[in-house]
Motif scaffolding. Structure first.
Motif, short mmCIF file in Angstrom:
data_model
loop_
_atom_site.label_atom_id
_atom_site.label_comp_id
_atom_site.label_asym_id
_atom_site.label_seq_id
_atom_site.Cartn_x
_atom_site.Cartn_y
_atom_site.Cartn_z
N LEU A 1 -7.03 3.61 -1.21
CA LEU A 1 -7.18 2.18 -0.93
C LEU A 1 -8.13 1.50 -1.92
O LEU A 1 -7.90 0.37 -2.36
CB LEU A 1 -7.70 1.98 0.50
N MET B 1 -3.90 6.58 2.51
CA MET B 1 -4.43 5.41 1.80
C MET B 1 -5.83 5.02 2.27
O MET B 1 -6.69 4.70 1.49
CB MET B 1 -3.50 4.19 1.98
N PHE B 2 -6.05 5.04 3.59
CA PHE B 2 -7.30 4.52 4.16
C PHE B 2 -8.41 5.57 4.30
O PHE B 2 -9.58 5.24 4.23
CB PHE B 2 -7.05 3.91 5.54
N TYR C 1 -6.35 0.95 -5.11
CA TYR C 1 -5.46 -0.21 -4.98
C TYR C 1 -6.25 -1.50 -5.16
O TYR C 1 -5.84 -2.41 -5.88
CB TYR C 1 -4.80 -0.19 -3.60
N GLN C 2 -7.40 -1.55 -4.53
CA GLN C 2 -8.23 -2.76 -4.62
C GLN C 2 -8.65 -3.02 -6.07
O GLN C 2 -8.63 -4.14 -6.54
CB GLN C 2 -9.46 -2.61 -3.71
N ALA D 1 -10.60 -3.17 3.32
CA ALA D 1 -11.32 -2.16 2.53
C ALA D 1 -12.75 -2.00 3.02
O ALA D 1 -13.31 -0.90 3.02
CB ALA D 1 -11.28 -2.52 1.05
N LEU E 1 0.84 -1.21 0.00
CA LEU E 1 0.00 0.00 0.00
C LEU E 1 0.87 1.25 0.00
O LEU E 1 0.58 2.23 -0.67
CB LEU E 1 -0.93 0.01 1.22
#
Ligand SMILES: [Zn+2]
Length: 274
Positions: free
Chosen positions: A105, A93-94, A108-109, A128, A47
């Motif tokens: 995030l 990211m989150f 990324y997924q 996620a 990540l």
């Protein structure tokens, strides 16, 4: 619990030998735990790598001063310590909302999920879907490798697996961190920060006020949405307290603590932004 030998009677009291009873199941669980731990470690690193992606250059430059209340901007981003940078990127990211309403995030997924191993996918999907925003938790108890904490606002209780123990934090003090599920327990997603007792001061009032204000613009918002949109207030509070207590922000304590990997991330982002 000490594991019985293969030929010892099983701990469940069935009267069978361990190897004929619970041993296969225990071994299976142990393997799953190892796989999940490894997958979580991989995801943390991957990540961070993904946060460097060119598409986030502008968002990175906007997110930095928001998170750090102008202490760090794109201009002095390389002055972040490793811990500060890790916490920032974890938040980015989150929790950071991009212009299209998604988080890095989520990107990324979408992009990377199919290249991941099965367990990595399982951890990613869980993170996620379920992981809540970085937040404030009051330490209420510690027990060997577990920290027992209460959500600073709602009082909800969590137990966190932390082999490093409680560190400097005393009962009643506040930990700033994100909790992520790994197999059957919760861990910190990255380095946690904390507020010493005398620096908690009016944090509860600040958050309550923010919640009220938020309800006017987001009447439908549930607590987790509110947390995600406002958790930078926790860092702002910590920085403000550092100032009041007369100690410099952590970053200024030791200007010579190079962290090459982290500096590379920051340099890359700066170059991309320019
Ligand atoms: Zn058994």
């Amino acid at each position: 619990m000490n594991k019985p030998g293969r030929n010892d009677p099983c701990y469940c009291g069935s009267g069978q030998k361990y190897k004929k009873c619970h041993m296969p199941l225990d071994q299976q669980k142990e393997k799953e735990r190892r796989d999940w731990t490894a997958a979580a470690e991989f995801l943390r690193r991957d990540l961070l790598k993904f946060a460097r992606d060119e598409r986030f250059a502008t968002a990175f430059a906007q997110a930095l001063p928001l998170y750090w209340n102008e202490l760090y901007t794109i201009e002095n981003a390389e002055e972040m310590s490793q811990d500060e940078a890790l916490r920032f990127f974890d938040w980015f990211m989150f929790d950071y909302t991009l212009e299209d309403g998604t988080r890095p995030l989520d990107a990324y997924q979408t992009d990377r999920r199919e290249d991941l191993a099965t367990t990595q996918q399982a951890v990613l999907d869980k993170w996620a879907a379920e992981v809540s925003a970085a937040w404030a938790y009051t330490l209420t108890d510690y027990d060997a490798e577990q920290l027992v904490v209460n959500d600073f606002m709602t009082g909800e209780t969590f137990a966190i697996q932390e082999p490093g123990g409680r560190g400097l934090v005393e009962i009643g003090e506040v930990i700033l961190a994100r909790l992520v599920p790994v197999y059957d327990h919760l861990e910190f997603s990255t380095t946690a920060a904390y507020l010493p007792a005398k620096e908690i001061t009016d944090l509860a009032a600040k958050l309550a006020e923010a919640r009220q204000t938020d309800a006017q613009t987001h009447p439908e918002a549930i607590q987790s949405d509110f947390m995600r949109r406002h958790n930078h207030l926790l860092i702002h509070h910590a920085l403000e307290q550092a100032k009041i207590q007369g100690r410099p922000p952590v970053a200024c304590l030791d200007p010579n603590r190079p962290d090459k990997a982290m500096q590379k991330v920051v340099h890359t982002m700066k170059k991309r932004f320019k």
